[in-house]
Design a protein around this motif. Structure first.
Motif, PDB file in Angstrom:
ATOM      1  N   ASP A   1      19.266   7.727  11.806  1.00  0.00           N
ATOM      2  CA  ASP A   1      19.485   7.236  10.391  1.00  0.00           C
ATOM      3  C   ASP A   1      19.272   5.642  10.777  1.00  0.00           C
ATOM      4  O   ASP A   1      19.957   5.339  11.500  1.00  0.00           O
TER       5      ASP A   1
ATOM      6  N   LEU B   1      12.926  11.545   1.678  1.00  0.00           N
ATOM      7  CA  LEU B   1      14.117  12.358   2.376  1.00  0.00           C
ATOM      8  C   LEU B   1      14.952  11.350   2.993  1.00  0.00           C
ATOM      9  O   LEU B   1      14.493  10.579   3.795  1.00  0.00           O
ATOM     10  N   ARG B   2      16.320  11.239   2.502  1.00  0.00           N
ATOM     11  CA  ARG B   2      17.379  10.179   2.869  1.00  0.00           C
ATOM     12  C   ARG B   2      18.230  11.071   3.882  1.00  0.00           C
ATOM     13  O   ARG B   2      18.218  12.223   3.888  1.00  0.00           O
ATOM     14  N   PRO B   3      19.074  10.267   4.778  1.00  0.00           N
ATOM     15  CA  PRO B   3      19.982  10.717   5.751  1.00  0.00           C
ATOM     16  C   PRO B   3      20.742  12.066   5.341  1.00  0.00           C
ATOM     17  O   PRO B   3      20.865  13.221   6.122  1.00  0.00           O
TER      18      PRO B   3
ATOM     19  N   HIS C   1      10.392   3.826   3.807  1.00  0.00           N
ATOM     20  CA  HIS C   1       9.323   5.031   4.109  1.00  0.00           C
ATOM     21  C   HIS C   1       8.234   4.273   4.751  1.00  0.00           C
ATOM     22  O   HIS C   1       7.612   4.987   5.707  1.00  0.00           O
TER      23      HIS C   1
ATOM     24  N   LEU D   1      18.651  13.349  14.769  1.00  0.00           N
ATOM     25  CA  LEU D   1      18.235  12.525  13.315  1.00  0.00           C
ATOM     26  C   LEU D   1      18.879  11.111  13.667  1.00  0.00           C
ATOM     27  O   LEU D   1      20.101  11.032  13.948  1.00  0.00           O
TER      28      LEU D   1
ATOM     29  N   ALA E   1      18.408  14.853   4.707  1.00  0.00           N
ATOM     30  CA  ALA E   1      17.768  15.286   6.133  1.00  0.00           C
ATOM     31  C   ALA E   1      18.722  16.246   7.048  1.00  0.00           C
ATOM     32  O   ALA E   1      18.204  17.087   7.567  1.00  0.00           O
TER      33      ALA E   1
ATOM     34  N   ALA F   1      13.925  12.442  14.831  1.00  0.00           N
ATOM     35  CA  ALA F   1      13.322  11.924  13.538  1.00  0.00           C
ATOM     36  C   ALA F   1      14.027  10.653  12.962  1.00  0.00           C
ATOM     37  O   ALA F   1      15.347  10.733  13.115  1.00  0.00           O
TER      38      ALA F   1
ATOM     39  N   ASP G   1      14.643   5.943   2.106  1.00  0.00           N
ATOM     40  CA  ASP G   1      13.162   6.508   1.904  1.00  0.00           C
ATOM     41  C   ASP G   1      13.150   6.950   0.514  1.00  0.00           C
ATOM     42  O   ASP G   1      13.969   7.366  -0.156  1.00  0.00           O
TER      43      ASP G   1
ATOM     44  N   ILE H   1      14.831   8.597  10.209  1.00  0.00           N
ATOM     45  CA  ILE H   1      15.205   8.795   8.584  1.00  0.00           C
ATOM     46  C   ILE H   1      15.508   7.494   8.205  1.00  0.00           C
ATOM     47  O   ILE H   1      16.803   7.046   8.213  1.00  0.00           O
TER      48      ILE H   1
ATOM     49  N   SER I   1       9.657   9.033   9.016  1.00  0.00           N
ATOM     50  CA  SER I   1       9.770   9.305   7.518  1.00  0.00           C
ATOM     51  C   SER I   1       9.194  10.534   7.188  1.00  0.00           C
ATOM     52  O   SER I   1       8.315  10.878   6.320  1.00  0.00           O
TER      53      SER I   1
END
Length: 254
Positions: free
Chosen positions: A213, A194-196, A219, A211, A199, A185, A191, A187, A162
């Motif tokens: 998702d 910060l959403r996919p 979060h 990343l 991000a 990360a 969240d 994601i 998150s």
């Protein structure tokens, strides 16, 4: 002080489902970290009971002014499960000015500035103990510390849960661009910060970022399904031979 924790299942022989606050067998040692600017931080090192760890997770907790501390639930569950399930040592500690049942670390919250020394003290402890293959695991505010300061230390990689990208700026991300260590990360789809889609754009200065998702994720990663997803993602990077993580203890015989 070092203790060995045993769940009721390990004493009775009856398997139980691993969920919630179940704490599996581990060597648990109350520790202190000492920063270069003169503070003492409190923490815990959880290690496998009867063998050396194959890797080490150095955890950086969420924002203390928002209730984050070394016992924030994903970090507590990582320490409660991963030494037994994946042979991973887990180091947790309260950053400056943060309190938990373990105690209060000296100093005061410094908005991610003085906390540089806290990360440094944790990594110095890892080096002094000879703990193998350290990875940084940051959650929310902890991801900011990992991104801003983690590059300075001999970590094998970084896992971000998150990441809000409030304090970590494009220049902090760009500084990692020539570094070949993995950065992963997670994601959450839902969240708060910060959403996919965002991000993907904001992590563009960091070409090696992976990343992940997480559909339905939030979060705070509340719920056993979210906890298991996070812990499996961690183990997949650090000790994939331990996958799939069992969901009961003792694990079924193979």
């Amino acid at each position: 002080m070092t203790t060995e924790n045993l769940t009721p299942s390990s004493m009775s022989g009856e398997p139980i489902e691993i969920r919630g606050g179940v704490e599996l067998p581990a060597r648990r040692e109350d520790i202190e970290l000492h920063t270069a600017d003169g503070l003492t931080l409190v923490g815990e090192l959880a290690s496998p009971v009867d063998r050396d760890p194959v890797a080490t997770l150095v955890t950086l907790h969420p924002l203390p002014t928002g209730g984050g501390f070394m016992d924030s639930h994903i970090l507590r569950k990582a320490a409660g499960r991963l030494p037994a399930l994946a042979d991973i040592a887990v180091l947790r500690f309260n950053t400056r000015g943060t309190a938990s049942p373990r105690g209060r670390s000296q100093g005061a919250f410094d908005h991610g500035i003085g906390e540089r020394f806290d990360v440094e003290a944790a990594m110095a402890f890892v080096a002094e103990r000879g703990l193998p293959h350290p990875w940084l695991l940051g959650w929310s505010f902890g991801t900011e510390l990992a991104l801003m300061y983690g590059r300075e230390f001999p970590v094998d990689g970084v896992i971000l849960l998150s990441p809000p990208l409030h304090r970590a700026k494009p220049e902090h991300l760009a500084a990692w661009a020539g570094d070949h260590r993995p950065i992963v990360a997670l994601i959450p789809e839902l969240d708060d910060y910060l959403r996919p889609a965002e991000a993907s754009e904001r992590f563009r200065p960091l070409p090696q970022i992976e990343l992940v998702d997480v559909e339905g994720g939030k979060h705070l990663w509340v719920g056993e399904n979210q906890t298991r997803r996070v812990l499996n993602e961690i183990v997949e990077r650090i000790n994939p031979a331990a996958l799939p993580l069992p969901t009961e203890w003792p694990p079924p015989a193979t």
